[in-house]
Design a protein around this motif. Structure first.
Motif, PDB file in Angstrom:
ATOM      1  N   ALA A 125       0.834  -1.209   0.000  1.00 53.66           N
ATOM      2  CA  ALA A 125       0.000   0.000   0.000  1.00 53.66           C
ATOM      3  C   ALA A 125       0.869   1.260   0.000  1.00 53.66           C
ATOM      4  N   ALA A 126       1.951   1.263   0.783  1.00 51.43           N
ATOM      5  CA  ALA A 126       2.834   2.430   0.840  1.00 51.43           C
ATOM      6  C   ALA A 126       3.431   2.716  -0.534  1.00 51.43           C
ATOM      7  N   ARG A 127       3.843   1.668  -1.224  1.00 50.81           N
ATOM      8  CA  ARG A 127       4.415   1.847  -2.567  1.00 50.81           C
ATOM      9  C   ARG A 127       3.365   2.389  -3.522  1.00 50.81           C
ATOM     10  N   GLU A 128       2.171   1.804  -3.505  1.00 52.28           N
ATOM     11  CA  GLU A 128       1.142   2.201  -4.463  1.00 52.28           C
ATOM     12  C   GLU A 128       0.657   3.625  -4.214  1.00 52.28           C
ATOM     13  N   ILE A 129       0.477   3.982  -2.954  1.00 53.81           N
ATOM     14  CA  ILE A 129       0.058   5.354  -2.633  1.00 53.81           C
ATOM     15  C   ILE A 129       1.158   6.353  -3.016  1.00 53.81           C
ATOM     16  N   GLY A 130       2.402   5.965  -2.726  1.00 56.99           N
ATOM     17  CA  GLY A 130       3.526   6.831  -3.070  1.00 56.99           C
ATOM     18  C   GLY A 130       3.634   7.074  -4.565  1.00 56.99           C
ATOM     19  N   VAL A 131       3.450   6.022  -5.358  1.00 57.10           N
ATOM     20  CA  VAL A 131       3.521   6.159  -6.810  1.00 57.10           C
ATOM     21  C   VAL A 131       2.373   7.028  -7.327  1.00 57.10           C
ATOM     22  N   THR A 132       1.189   6.861  -6.756  1.00 55.15           N
ATOM     23  CA  THR A 132       0.051   7.691  -7.167  1.00 55.15           C
ATOM     24  C   THR A 132       0.320   9.162  -6.894  1.00 55.15           C
ATOM     25  N   LEU A 133       0.881   9.461  -5.734  1.00 57.64           N
ATOM     26  CA  LEU A 133       1.227  10.848  -5.401  1.00 57.64           C
ATOM     27  C   LEU A 133       2.292  11.387  -6.349  1.00 57.64           C
ATOM     28  N   LEU A 134       3.245  10.531  -6.713  1.00 56.14           N
ATOM     29  CA  LEU A 134       4.279  10.953  -7.651  1.00 56.14           C
ATOM     30  C   LEU A 134       3.680  11.288  -9.016  1.00 56.14           C
ATOM     31  N   ARG A 135       2.672  10.522  -9.427  1.00 55.90           N
ATOM     32  CA  ARG A 135       2.026  10.794 -10.717  1.00 55.90           C
ATOM     33  C   ARG A 135       1.466  12.222 -10.752  1.00 55.90           C
ATOM     34  N   PHE A 136       0.844  12.624  -9.645  1.00 52.24           N
ATOM     35  CA  PHE A 136       0.278  13.976  -9.592  1.00 52.24           C
ATOM     36  C   PHE A 136       1.381  15.020  -9.409  1.00 52.24           C
ATOM     37  N   TRP A 137       2.486  14.641  -8.792  1.00 49.84           N
ATOM     38  CA  TRP A 137       3.607  15.553  -8.589  1.00 49.84           C
ATOM     39  C   TRP A 137       4.238  15.955  -9.922  1.00 49.84           C
ATOM     40  N   VAL A 138       4.259  15.029 -10.888  1.00 52.79           N
ATOM     41  CA  VAL A 138       4.915  15.315 -12.173  1.00 52.79           C
ATOM     42  C   VAL A 138       3.918  15.512 -13.302  1.00 52.79           C
ATOM     43  N   ILE A 139       2.629  15.547 -13.008  1.00 56.52           N
ATOM     44  CA  ILE A 139       1.627  15.542 -14.075  1.00 56.52           C
ATOM     45  C   ILE A 139       1.728  16.770 -14.986  1.00 56.52           C
ATOM     46  N   ARG A 140       2.188  17.901 -14.478  1.00 49.46           N
ATOM     47  CA  ARG A 140       2.318  19.093 -15.322  1.00 49.46           C
ATOM     48  C   ARG A 140       3.462  18.947 -16.330  1.00 49.46           C
ATOM     49  N   HIS A 141       4.351  18.003 -16.077  1.00 50.36           N
ATOM     50  CA  HIS A 141       5.481  17.781 -16.974  1.00 50.36           C
ATOM     51  C   HIS A 141       5.267  16.579 -17.892  1.00 50.36           C
ATOM     52  N   GLY A 142       4.264  15.773 -17.620  1.00 46.45           N
ATOM     53  CA  GLY A 142       4.004  14.606 -18.456  1.00 46.45           C
ATOM     54  C   GLY A 142       3.435  13.461 -17.634  1.00 46.45           C
ATOM     55  N   VAL A 143       3.051  12.407 -18.325  1.00 48.53           N
ATOM     56  CA  VAL A 143       2.496  11.216 -17.678  1.00 48.53           C
ATOM     57  C   VAL A 143       3.451  10.062 -17.907  1.00 48.53           C
ATOM     58  N   ILE A 144       3.819   9.395 -16.839  1.00 51.66           N
ATOM     59  CA  ILE A 144       4.710   8.248 -16.952  1.00 51.66           C
ATOM     60  C   ILE A 144       3.869   6.986 -17.108  1.00 51.66           C
ATOM     61  N   PRO A 145       3.927   6.330 -18.261  1.00 52.18           N
ATOM     62  CA  PRO A 145       3.140   5.108 -18.452  1.00 52.18           C
ATOM     63  C   PRO A 145       3.729   3.949 -17.647  1.00 52.18           C
ATOM     64  N   ALA A 146       2.922   2.920 -17.472  1.00 49.94           N
ATOM     65  CA  ALA A 146       3.386   1.745 -16.731  1.00 49.94           C
ATOM     66  C   ALA A 146       4.546   1.094 -17.483  1.00 49.94           C
ATOM     67  N   SER A 147       5.560   0.689 -16.746  1.00 45.81           N
ATOM     68  CA  SER A 147       6.716   0.032 -17.338  1.00 45.81           C
ATOM     69  C   SER A 147       6.456  -1.470 -17.424  1.00 45.81           C
ATOM     70  N   PRO A 148       7.266  -2.197 -18.222  1.00 47.08           N
ATOM     71  CA  PRO A 148       7.119  -3.658 -18.252  1.00 47.08           C
ATOM     72  C   PRO A 148       7.253  -4.287 -16.865  1.00 47.08           C
ATOM     73  N   GLY A 149       8.156  -3.743 -16.061  1.00 47.04           N
ATOM     74  CA  GLY A 149       8.303  -4.239 -14.695  1.00 47.04           C
ATOM     75  C   GLY A 149       7.060  -3.980 -13.869  1.00 47.04           C
ATOM     76  N   GLY A 150       6.440  -2.814 -14.093  1.00 46.27           N
ATOM     77  CA  GLY A 150       5.214  -2.498 -13.368  1.00 46.27           C
ATOM     78  C   GLY A 150       4.076  -3.428 -13.752  1.00 46.27           C
ATOM     79  N   LYS A 151       3.999  -3.765 -15.045  1.00 46.34           N
ATOM     80  CA  LYS A 151       2.961  -4.688 -15.500  1.00 46.34           C
ATOM     81  C   LYS A 151       3.183  -6.082 -14.902  1.00 46.34           C
TER      82      LYS A 151
END
Length: 211
Positions: A125-151
């Motif tokens: 849960a800590a990892r998933e919440i942290g990654v979600t927050l990071l998505r919004f932290w960088v959203i003005r600069h772009g969207v990071i798609p899921a990586s093969p490792g993430g899939k």
């Protein structure tokens, strides 16, 4: 008079190619609807999981079935989005959030029922919440798609959760724990990778706007 400027040549004008208008992908498309349906199935899954005493064989099978159907939509919506050209920024953000809601609900539910230690749920849960927050932290600069490792991480989590959800004999517990241990390891490793990619994206974005 310049002979080169007479006749057809004098009337000729520079020809500019007509570029097609960029295709606007509607947010409300079949891929995004499937993503949203996964979110809708989360409370249905929890109701089935906690029905009875939480360990009723029939209800556990129903809960596993709902979890499986919701998980399959993750594969289908991504495939449709790529095949039909329905990739949107909304989908890039909503899809992983729907995944996290489903797996998070399953992990918390299993921990509440005493079938899975809380430390496993908290690490993931800590990892998933942290990654979600990071998505919004960088959203003005772009969207990071899921990586093969993430899939791979997501697939392994789903497989591990399914093994813990199913009312299997005790002899299957070592197998379930082996898969869950792999899921936890992939969760941590891909989380670190996402932090690195997010920091790099933000740095490139700042350089691009001269900050």
């Amino acid at each position: 008079m310049n002979p080169a400027a007479t006749g057809d040549d004098a009337a000729a004008e520079p020809v500019h190619p007509v570029l097609p208008e960029p295709t606007v992908v509607p947010v409300l498309n079949v891929a995004n609807v499937l993503t949203l349906s996964r979110l809708v199935l989360v409370p249905v899954f929890l109701l089935a999981l906690f029905a009875g005493d939480g360990h009723d064989t029939t209800w556990r099978l129903i809960a596993t079935g709902v979890f499986g159907i919701a998980s399959i939509t993750d594969h289908i919506d991504g495939k449709l989005a790529r095949k039909l050209g329905l990739i949107t920024d909304f989908g890039k953000i909503a899809d992983p959030i729907a995944d996290k809601a489903l797996t998070g609900a399953a992990l918390i539910g299993l921990s509440v029922l005493g079938d899975l230690p809380w430390w496993v749920t908290l690490v993931i849960a800590a990892r998933e919440i942290g990654v979600t927050l990071l998505r919004f932290w960088v959203i003005r600069h772009g969207v990071i798609p899921a990586s093969p490792g993430g899939k791979l991480k997501t697939l392994t989590q789903i497989f591990a959760i399914t093994l813990f959800l199913l009312p299997l004999p005790a002899g299957w517990l070592p197998v379930a724990w082996t898969v869950m241990a792999l899921a936890v390891a992939l969760t941590v490793v891909t989380g670190v990778d996402y932090v690195v990619r997010a920091v790099r994206l933000r740095a490139r974005g700042k350089r691009a706007i001269g900050q």
